[in-house]
Structures are given as C-alpha cells and as structure tokens.
Design a protein around this motif. Sequence first.
Motif, short mmCIF file in Angstrom:
data_model
loop_
_atom_site.label_atom_id
_atom_site.label_comp_id
_atom_site.label_asym_id
_atom_site.label_seq_id
_atom_site.Cartn_x
_atom_site.Cartn_y
_atom_site.Cartn_z
N MET A 1 31.96 38.97 -50.62
CA MET A 1 32.45 37.98 -51.60
C MET A 1 33.86 37.52 -51.23
O MET A 1 34.20 36.36 -51.31
N GLU A 2 34.67 38.45 -50.71
CA GLU A 2 36.03 38.12 -50.31
C GLU A 2 36.03 37.12 -49.16
O GLU A 2 36.86 36.22 -49.09
N LEU A 3 35.02 37.28 -48.23
CA LEU A 3 34.91 36.37 -47.11
C LEU A 3 34.65 34.95 -47.59
O LEU A 3 35.23 33.99 -47.12
N ASN A 4 33.75 34.81 -48.58
CA ASN A 4 33.41 33.50 -49.12
C ASN A 4 34.60 32.85 -49.81
O ASN A 4 34.74 31.63 -49.81
N MET A 5 35.45 33.68 -50.42
CA MET A 5 36.60 33.13 -51.13
C MET A 5 37.68 32.67 -50.15
O MET A 5 38.53 31.88 -50.50
N TYR A 7 36.99 31.89 -46.51
CA TYR A 7 36.50 31.06 -45.41
C TYR A 7 35.45 30.04 -45.87
O TYR A 7 34.72 30.28 -46.82
N LEU A 8 35.41 28.94 -45.14
CA LEU A 8 34.40 27.90 -45.37
C LEU A 8 33.48 27.84 -44.15
O LEU A 8 33.90 28.07 -43.02
N ILE A 9 32.23 27.50 -44.41
CA ILE A 9 31.24 27.36 -43.34
C ILE A 9 31.14 25.89 -42.96
O ILE A 9 30.98 25.03 -43.82
N LEU A 10 31.23 25.61 -41.66
CA LEU A 10 31.08 24.25 -41.15
C LEU A 10 29.65 24.09 -40.65
O LEU A 10 29.28 24.56 -39.59
N ASP A 11 28.85 23.41 -41.47
CA ASP A 11 27.41 23.32 -41.22
C ASP A 11 27.00 21.90 -40.83
O ASP A 11 26.02 21.37 -41.35
N SER A 166 31.93 25.61 -54.07
CA SER A 166 31.09 25.58 -52.88
C SER A 166 31.92 26.03 -51.68
O SER A 166 33.14 25.84 -51.67
N PHE A 167 31.27 26.63 -50.69
CA PHE A 167 31.98 27.14 -49.53
C PHE A 167 31.35 26.66 -48.22
O PHE A 167 31.59 27.22 -47.17
N THR A 168 30.56 25.59 -48.33
CA THR A 168 29.89 25.05 -47.15
C THR A 168 30.18 23.56 -47.03
O THR A 168 29.98 22.79 -47.97
N ILE A 178 35.76 17.63 -47.98
CA ILE A 178 36.41 18.77 -48.64
C ILE A 178 36.47 18.58 -50.15
O ILE A 178 36.49 19.55 -50.92
N TYR A 179 36.43 17.31 -50.63
CA TYR A 179 36.47 17.04 -52.06
C TYR A 179 35.25 17.61 -52.78
O TYR A 179 35.31 17.91 -53.97
N LYS A 180 34.14 17.75 -52.05
CA LYS A 180 32.90 18.23 -52.68
C LYS A 180 32.92 19.73 -52.93
O LYS A 180 32.02 20.26 -53.57
N LEU A 181 33.94 20.42 -52.42
CA LEU A 181 34.02 21.88 -52.60
C LEU A 181 34.55 22.27 -53.97
O LEU A 181 34.24 23.34 -54.48
#
Length: 304
Positions: A1-5, A7-11, A166-168, A178-181
């Motif tokens: 959970m800490e990783l998601n908070m 880092y973001l995934i570039l998909d 969101s993190f993706t 980035i606004y969609k996050l």
Amino acid sequence: MELNMTYLILDGNVELQKYRYLYFTVVFVVYILIICSNSTIVYLIWKHQDLHEPMYIFIAALLLNSVLLSTNIYPKLLIDFLSEKQIISFSACLFQFVTLYALIDSEFLLLAAMAYDRYVAICKPLQYPTMMTRRTVCIFLTLAWLLPACQFVGLASIRANQKLCSFTLTVIFCNNSIYKLFCVTSAAVSFYGVFILLNLVACPVLFILFTYARILKICYQSCGEVRRKAAQTCLPHLLVLINTFFLVTFDVITVRLESDIPKIVRLILTLQLILYNPLFNPIMYGLKMKEISKHLKKLFTYYT
C-alpha cells in the motif's frame, strides 16, 4: 500500500515485452539526433560573430529549449524500456509535468519575442538598434523562461498536497493526464490552469498573429526585396508556431478523449509533443535561415 501511495504506474506502452529493444533503439537514435542537430546550430550561433544578433540569439534559445525539453523526457523513457516495471514517484512525475509544460510555454514566449524582433526590424528599421538592445534581449529571454516556470511551480505546489484516487497513468511520461489521478479538482485549480493557458499560450499566439499581420501589411506596400527578406526570416517562425500550437492542441484533446482513443493511437499522439518540434526546429532554422545555412554548409564541408 505504501508503494502505491508513493509511486505511479506508467501504462502507456504497447507490447513493451515484445518490442522493448526496438523501442529503446529508436528513441535513443532520435534523442541523439535531437541533441546533435540542435546543439550544432546553437554552437554555430555562439561561434560566429555575424550571428550575434537578436534574431539568432532567440533561435539559439529556442533550440536550447528543445534540448532541455527532450532531456526531461527521453532518458526516463530509455530507462523504462529496459525496466521490468514502468513506474515513477509522484514527486518526480510532478517535476516532469512542470518542466515539460513550462518549456513548451517558454517556446510560445520565445516565438513572441522573435515576432517582436522581426516587427521592429521590418517595420521600424531605423529604430531597431535602440529598441532591440542586448538588455532588451536579456529581459525577453529571462521572462520567457522565468514566467512559465514560476506559474507551473505554483500549480505543482497546489497539486502536491491533494489526495490521489488513482495511481496509474495511461501514458509513457507525465503529461496532462496527471489531472486524472486526483480525487477532486477544485474550481480554484481549474481557474488557475485556464489562467496559465491564456497567459502563456493564447496571449503570445494572438500577439504573434497581430505582429505578423502588421508585417504583412508593410511588406505588401513595399518593394519586392523587402518582401523577399521578410518571407525568408518570418516563414520559419510562423511554421514553428503553427506546428507548436497544433501539437499542444492535440495534447489537450488527447487527454480529454482518453477513454475513446485506442492505446496505440494515444501513444503516437503523445509522442508527437516531444518528437516533432525538437527535430523540426533545427531543420527549419538550419535550412531556411540563409546565414545559418551558410555556416552549416561550411561546417559540413570542413569535416568532409
């Protein structure tokens, strides 16, 4: 959970596992071309005394801007192509976002400075030496880089403390997506974003169009030699402006219609923003500007 908070995934990549090394090779070659082509013309302008005029100094600044913009994006892309996971920290993503759009908006301001320079040179030639002094050029260059940087840093500082839902990111680098996050977009942030768009894009574009309209009017009333000289120096600036404006427009539209665009199309449209101008600008100014072209030919002749 800490990783998601954190880092973001570039998909945004398409079949990266299959084309990993092809992507890396193509992007690496493009990056080297961008660095070499832009740096060569900047070097020529720096070296030759006859190119130490405001117009050429602004061209050097524009090409240097392209190098900085590319360096903000391409090294991270190259690392991602060879990595198992395409991730970026939220703070690094904000930095990449701010740097990308600050440099893009700097390009509009530099083009506006070029338009003013051409207006004074063609419409008020006798006043040119007193109006386009070294101090004036330095002020224009400082404002072109400082204004966008300050305004986007302000936007990033507001966004840095907002909650993410969101993190993706469905892109390969941090752009307007980035606004969609964020969970909530406040009216104040939206207003500030529109203010930046008007201040750093709309106003410079309108100023450039107005300035070139005045230049065209003067040229229409002048002799053929004045028209030829004006076309020779103004046409590259107009072509670069049109190209930059449409690329930014495509970028905004792509983000708004993201869910309706196939992944491969979205990837191609996203790449346009960081591909065309850094490659297009040195070609335009290297081939279309007579004095730069002359020194460029001498350079290639010397080394061949």
